[in-house]
Design a protein around this motif. Structure first.
Motif, short mmCIF file in Angstrom:
data_model
loop_
_atom_site.label_atom_id
_atom_site.label_comp_id
_atom_site.label_asym_id
_atom_site.label_seq_id
_atom_site.Cartn_x
_atom_site.Cartn_y
_atom_site.Cartn_z
N VAL A 186 46.76 61.21 61.15
CA VAL A 186 46.75 62.67 61.03
C VAL A 186 48.18 63.24 61.08
CG1 VAL A 186 46.00 64.83 62.11
CG2 VAL A 186 44.42 62.90 61.97
N ALA A 187 49.01 62.73 61.96
CA ALA A 187 50.40 63.22 62.05
C ALA A 187 51.16 62.92 60.77
CB ALA A 187 51.10 62.59 63.25
N GLY A 188 51.01 61.70 60.24
CA GLY A 188 51.70 61.35 59.00
C GLY A 188 51.22 62.17 57.83
N LEU A 189 49.90 62.41 57.79
CA LEU A 189 49.32 63.24 56.72
C LEU A 189 49.93 64.63 56.73
CD1 LEU A 189 46.83 63.42 54.62
CD2 LEU A 189 45.65 64.57 56.49
N LEU A 190 49.99 65.23 57.90
CA LEU A 190 50.51 66.59 58.01
C LEU A 190 52.01 66.65 57.75
CD1 LEU A 190 49.77 69.50 58.57
CD2 LEU A 190 49.90 69.04 61.01
N ALA A 191 52.73 65.60 58.12
CA ALA A 191 54.18 65.61 57.96
C ALA A 191 54.64 65.29 56.55
CB ALA A 191 54.82 64.64 58.96
N PHE A 192 54.01 64.29 55.90
CA PHE A 192 54.61 63.75 54.67
C PHE A 192 53.67 63.57 53.49
CE2 PHE A 192 57.37 61.89 58.10
CZ PHE A 192 58.45 62.75 57.87
N ALA A 193 52.44 64.04 53.57
CA ALA A 193 51.54 63.94 52.42
C ALA A 193 51.78 65.11 51.47
CB ALA A 193 50.08 63.93 52.87
N GLN A 194 51.49 64.89 50.19
CA GLN A 194 51.64 65.96 49.21
C GLN A 194 50.58 67.04 49.38
OE1 GLN A 194 52.49 64.54 45.07
NE2 GLN A 194 52.26 62.50 45.98
N SER A 195 49.36 66.62 49.71
CA SER A 195 48.24 67.57 49.82
C SER A 195 47.40 67.27 51.05
CB SER A 195 47.37 67.52 48.56
OG SER A 195 48.13 67.71 47.39
N PRO A 196 47.90 67.58 52.24
CA PRO A 196 47.14 67.27 53.46
C PRO A 196 45.77 67.94 53.49
CG PRO A 196 49.40 67.88 54.00
CD PRO A 196 49.20 68.18 52.55
N GLN A 197 45.67 69.15 52.94
CA GLN A 197 44.42 69.91 53.03
C GLN A 197 43.32 69.32 52.14
OE1 GLN A 197 47.49 71.40 52.70
NE2 GLN A 197 47.56 71.91 54.89
N LYS A 198 43.68 68.42 51.23
CA LYS A 198 42.65 67.74 50.43
C LYS A 198 41.80 66.85 51.33
CE LYS A 198 44.08 64.70 47.38
NZ LYS A 198 44.67 64.18 46.12
N TYR A 199 42.39 66.34 52.40
CA TYR A 199 41.69 65.45 53.33
C TYR A 199 41.28 66.18 54.62
CZ TYR A 199 43.75 62.10 50.14
OH TYR A 199 44.10 61.43 49.00
N LYS A 200 42.08 67.15 55.02
CA LYS A 200 41.80 67.94 56.22
C LYS A 200 41.97 69.41 55.85
CE LYS A 200 41.41 64.40 59.14
NZ LYS A 200 40.20 64.11 59.92
N PRO A 201 40.93 70.04 55.25
CA PRO A 201 41.06 71.40 54.71
C PRO A 201 41.53 72.44 55.72
CG PRO A 201 39.02 70.39 53.97
CD PRO A 201 39.58 69.48 55.01
N LEU A 202 41.24 72.24 56.99
CA LEU A 202 41.55 73.27 57.98
C LEU A 202 42.92 73.09 58.62
CD1 LEU A 202 38.04 73.56 59.64
CD2 LEU A 202 39.06 75.04 57.91
N LEU A 203 43.75 72.23 58.05
CA LEU A 203 45.12 72.08 58.54
C LEU A 203 46.06 73.12 57.93
CD1 LEU A 203 45.75 68.22 58.69
CD2 LEU A 203 45.20 69.80 60.55
N GLY A 204 45.53 74.08 57.21
CA GLY A 204 46.35 75.12 56.60
C GLY A 204 46.54 76.32 57.51
#
Length: 383
Positions: A197-215
């Motif tokens: 989850v931390a890596g997704l939020l820090a360095f993914a191109q589209s974190p919200q595609k996998y975790k929509p409520l991280l916006g």
């Protein structure tokens, strides 16, 4: 506990933190009630009071038996054991047994292996999601380290990742930089070929595609509350941590008024709410939000104030007074480490003091029932 205070509690009736019982019909049921309170916000149990708020009272024999059994329950039938407060209180000539159970910030279970939680004025078994949050609050697991389905090779934002590596370790060779999965795993940002989850939020191109409520949801309401349908500006911000920060700040800055500092034509203007204070509050929301809560960060701008609403009340034993004096607890440890190189964030627990210095009228609301933490800035001359 005084008789007067006890009468006040009885008059208010049962709720999520108060339980009445005429007598103890089952010590196993009492054990489970105590666990549910300990796993929530804490609570008080009054034995000798009916559900209709009538004071029944207890005999001396009952009180002696109950007190002995309570010690056994708290020590041997709840894991880990509980420290409880008890008192025999005389009210109108009748004795009530008062039991106080505190929230210990550790997950508790019965000797049967069942975790109980409080829902309204009753208890129930904890769901899988609630168990995960209980263990996270007890610092036994960290949600920002949980794996996701996002593949590193498909989703990695190489530009932001390489910029981070430059800040962290400029000595890495070009061949080493290409082994993305290994680097991210070593940084505790991935499990195998997938981001956590931390890596997704820090360095993914589209974190919200996998975790929509991280916006972040931003809205400028035309009025003093959110009940109306009219708004001046609105934006749903998505992207990785750095983009969330930059685009949310842009939304806030474009909607706040700017004031000239002098009569000179070319003089720089000043934002009506200090930008440093806003930055600190936004960074705190992005880094310290409770990732177990299925909700976005919300930026609500009104005609008289700006509210930054973070999912998750203050962690563990923290209070508004404590954070004002610099006490801090790190909720998302991996995200906390990474954010120090990505955001204007020192990680030293001094952000609240800077907010207070720049905006002394700021208010902090820690709502444990709604599980939110809100920072409120009043717009210049509009409080």
């Amino acid at each position: 506990m005084t008789a007067e205070k006890l009468q006040e509690i009885i008059q208010k009736g049962e709720d999520s933190r108060i339980e009445f019982k005429e007598k103890i019909s089952s010590f196993d049921s009492l054990r489970d009630e105590m666990i549910a309170f300990a796993n929530g916000l804490g609570g008080e149990i009054l034995i000798g009071v009916s559900d209709q708020q009538e004071i029944i009272g207890l005999s001396q024999e009952d009180i002696g038996e109950y007190q002995r059994e309570l010690s056994n329950i708290a020590r041997d039938k709840i894991k880990p054991s509980l420290d409880i407060e008890t008192a025999n209180v005389l009210v109108g000539g009748k004795t009530i047994l008062y039991i106080k159970v505190s929230n210990t910030h550790r997950p508790h279970q019965s000797d049967k292996g069942i975790f109980w939680v409080r829902q309204g004025a009753s208890k129930r078994k904890a769901s899988v999601e609630e168990l995960a949050r209980l263990f996270a609050k007890g610092d036994l697991i960290h949600i920002d380290e949980r794996p996701t389905q996002a593949l590193i090779d498909k989703e990695l934002d190489r530009t932001s990742f390489y910029l981070y590596l430059d800040k962290r370790d400029s000595e890495l060779g070009s061949d080493e930089r290409q082994n993305h999965s290994l680097l991210l795993s070593n940084l505790n940002l991935a499990h195998g070929e997938c981001f956590n989850v931390a890596g997704l939020l820090a360095f993914a191109q589209s974190p919200q595609k996998y975790k929509p409520l991280l916006g972040v949801q931003c809205c400028y309401f035309d009025g003093l509350d959110s009940s109306g349908s009219e708004f001046v500006d609105k934006e749903d911000v998505s992207g990785n941590l750095e983009i969330l920060y930059k685009n949310t700040m842009r939304f806030i800055e474009r909607n706040l008024a700017k004031k000239q500092m002098s009569s000179e034509f070319n003089n720089n203007s000043k934002l009506e709410i200090d930008p440093v204070a806003i930055q600190e509050s936004l960074v705190n929301a992005l880094v310290h939000r409770d990732l177990y809560i299925q909700s976005t960060i919300k930026i609500f701008l009104y005609n008289d104030r700006l509210e930054i609403i973070t999912p998750g009340s203050l962690a563990n034993h923290l209070s508004v007074e404590k954070i004002k004096h610099g006490t801090s607890i790190i909720r998302n440890q991996t995200l906390h480490q990474i954010a120090q190189k990505i955001l204007p964030y020192s990680g030293l627990g001094t952000g609240i003091k800077r907010i207070l210095k720049q905006e002394p009228s700021v208010q902090f609301e820690n709502n444990e029932e709604m599980d939110t933490f809100t920072t409120i800035f009043y717009r210049s001359g509009r409080k």
